[in-house]
Design an enzyme around this catalytic site. Structure first.
Site, short mmCIF file in Angstrom:
data_model
loop_
_atom_site.label_atom_id
_atom_site.label_comp_id
_atom_site.label_asym_id
_atom_site.label_seq_id
_atom_site.Cartn_x
_atom_site.Cartn_y
_atom_site.Cartn_z
N GLY A 188 63.26 72.97 -3.27
CA GLY A 188 62.43 72.08 -2.35
C GLY A 188 63.13 70.60 -2.34
CD GLU A 189 66.06 69.58 1.36
OE1 GLU A 189 66.67 68.65 1.23
OE2 GLU A 189 66.55 70.65 1.63
N GLY A 190 62.23 66.49 -0.33
CA GLY A 190 61.56 65.53 0.11
C GLY A 190 61.98 64.23 0.24
N GLY A 191 61.15 63.09 0.52
CA GLY A 191 61.64 61.91 0.41
C GLY A 191 61.88 61.24 -0.92
N GLY A 193 63.54 63.03 -3.15
CA GLY A 193 64.83 63.73 -3.96
C GLY A 193 64.71 65.08 -3.55
CB VAL A 194 67.21 67.46 -3.92
CG1 VAL A 194 67.42 69.14 -3.60
CG2 VAL A 194 67.51 66.79 -2.78
CB VAL A 195 62.91 70.34 -6.69
CG1 VAL A 195 62.60 71.06 -7.96
CG2 VAL A 195 62.08 69.04 -6.57
CE LYS A 209 59.68 65.90 -8.67
NZ LYS A 209 58.53 64.99 -8.34
CG ASP A 307 51.30 63.50 -2.33
OD1 ASP A 307 50.68 63.60 -1.27
OD2 ASP A 307 52.67 63.60 -2.38
#
Length: 496
Positions: A188-191, A193-195, A209, A307
């Protein structure tokens, strides 16, 4: 000649070394030795001071910044939360660096101090609450929940955390666990960082994370997650096992939940494994509601997630919900609200009062939960621009369908066995109440849990009250009922 005179004569004799007299050479030798000793002592003292500075600097980098000096988790009355964890008080004192923690039976703490194999009983006082059994349709297979005993994921990891909880991982530990943060292990990744998926040296699978160091945002998200769920345990909260603070690196290590998330099951790749049954969806929704009820009313200070969305609801093998990603979480005192200068969250899930005025409290999460419940019922995204204009916004479309008495048509067509009318109406009533435009009219999450669990909702008395309200509103407004009232009226007419 006296002995004194002979000594003077001997000392006055010239030596082969530059013609210096013996007494001068002895004086130079003694002085050099003294200077050498003093030099060695000064180097030793300087080295000691530098060593102390390094230790102090490393210790300061290893401390979680003090947003809150004390995090207190109080057990509430058994009537409302009979299975919540016992009271735990954890104090972080940044003056001395000492941590004081009340006596705990958490096996993770024991496993850090020795290699003793302590077993953590599933559904213990640290788990928040027991799972409920249920049948899940997944290619027509049946899964049942059980309270099996599970070993602590931190067994065999002797490193003691400086915070009194969890495990203090080094950067090297996590590099080894994730194969140097290999792209193959990205889950997984997003604003933020990265998992990465990883495996600890004791064989435990974890999710790591790695927060991006973008102008301090990583530090803010790190603080938020640690403060929000570092010390709490609940069956429906993803468990934070430990952390890594090394240089600019900020990483969080979670339990690995290996069955995707709700977004993947409703809209993404997990659909190839089969469609979630109505029962499975409601089990995930109920677990999410229990986690939020615990965060809002089971601990002090309360935690507002900010969220709640389908991609943040992880699902385990038994289809239990695990609420994750507390990077935007806000810790608030009892009966406290917060006015945010910058609105954070995901478009489509954000409560209107929060989006418009920045007003943030636990009712913001309740609204997001209502959207999540509608998403589970309908199988639709909260905002989908691929649909006709009047169906782009899920909340508005749902209100339109209810207003035209077509509520039964909103159920996801991928559900093989349609839910009973009563169960569908109950779920829709809960959802519509949660997305009420007036935040103070939304129910608390403990009420939501009771409504979802009750087979008799709404009660006869509630129905009489709503019918009288519906009649009153209809007489005042010739255009008809508010969608919320109309849905309650629909429930009444179907149940009679």
């Amino acid at each position: 000649m006296s002995s004194e005179g002979s000594l003077n004569v001997e000392l006055s004799k010239k030596t082969p070394l530059l013609g210096l007299k013996l007494w001068v050479l002895i004086g130079i030798t003694v002085g050099s030795f003294i200077i050498l000793i003093l030099g060695i002592l000064s180097v030793w003292v300087t080295f000691r001071k530098r060593s102390k500075r390094r230790v102090a600097k490393f210790s300061s980098h290893s401390q979680i910044p003090n947003v809150s000096k004390e995090i207190r988790i109080d057990r509430v009355g058994a009537r409302s939360f009979p299975d919540h964890p016992e009271s735990i008080i954890i104090t972080v004192d940044d003056k001395s660096g000492d941590k004081h923690m009340s006596k705990s039976n958490d096996p993770d703490n024991l496993s850090q101090c020795s290699s003793i194999h302590c077993i953590e009983r599933g559904g213990s006082s640290h788990s928040g609450e027991e799972g409920s059994s249920g049948t899940i349709r997944r290619h027509h297979s049946t899964l049942s929940c059980g309270g099996l005993a599970m070993a602590s994921p931190l067994i065999g990891l002797p490193e003691i955390s400086h915070l009194g909880w969890g495990h203090w991982f080094t950067l090297r530990d996590l590099e080894v666990a994730t194969n140097r943060f290999s792209a193959e292990n990205v889950i997984g990744e997003g604003g933020y960082g990265v998992v990465y998926r990883g495996r600890l040296i004791n064989g435990t699978e974890v999710a790591v994370k790695k927060l991006l160091n973008n102008l301090g945002q990583a530090e803010k998200e790190f603080r938020a997650e640690v403060e929000a769920i570092g010390h709490v345990r609940h069956k429906n909260l993803v468990r934070l096992l430990g952390y890594c603070i090394e240089g600019v690196h900020r990483m969080l290590v979670y339990e690995y939940v290996n069955n995707g998330n709700l977004d993947q099951w409703l809209h993404g790749g997990m659909r190839q494994h089969g469609s979630l049954t109505w029962e499975a969806r409601m089990k995930v929704i109920l677990g999410t509601a229990k986690a939020l009820a615990y965060l809002h009313e089971g601990i002090e200070p309360k935690v507002v997630h900010r969220d709640i969305k389908s991609s943040n609801i992880l699902i385990d093998e038994e289809f239990n919900a695990k609420v994750s990603d507390f990077g935007l979480a806000k810790v608030l005192g009892t009966n406290e609200s917060h006015i945010a200068t910058r609105v954070m969250g995901t478009f489509g899930y954000v409560a209107p009062e929060y989006a418009n005025t920045g007003l943030l409290n636990e009712k913001s999460d309740v609204y997001s939960f209502g959207v999540l419940l509608l998403e589970a019922i309908t199988g639709r995204d909260p905002v989908d621009y691929a649909r006709p204009a009047n169906e782009v916004n899920l909340v508005e479309w749902l209100k339109m369908m209810v207003g035209t008495k077509r509520a039964e048509e909103v159920v996801d067509l991928n559900i093989e066995v349609k839910p009973p009318t009563r169960a569908l109406k109950r779920a829709l009533v809960v959802a519509v109440r949660c997305i009420d435009p007036e935040w103070d009219q939304r129910p608390r999450m403990t009420q939501v849990v009771r409504m979802l669990e009750s087979d008799e909702y709404p009660s006869r008395e509630d129905r009489r009250t709503r019918k009288s309200r519906a009649a009153s509103i209809e007489s005042k407004n010739g255009d008809g009922l508010d969608p919320n009232e109309l849905l309650n009226t629909a429930v009444d007419s179907r149940d009679r």
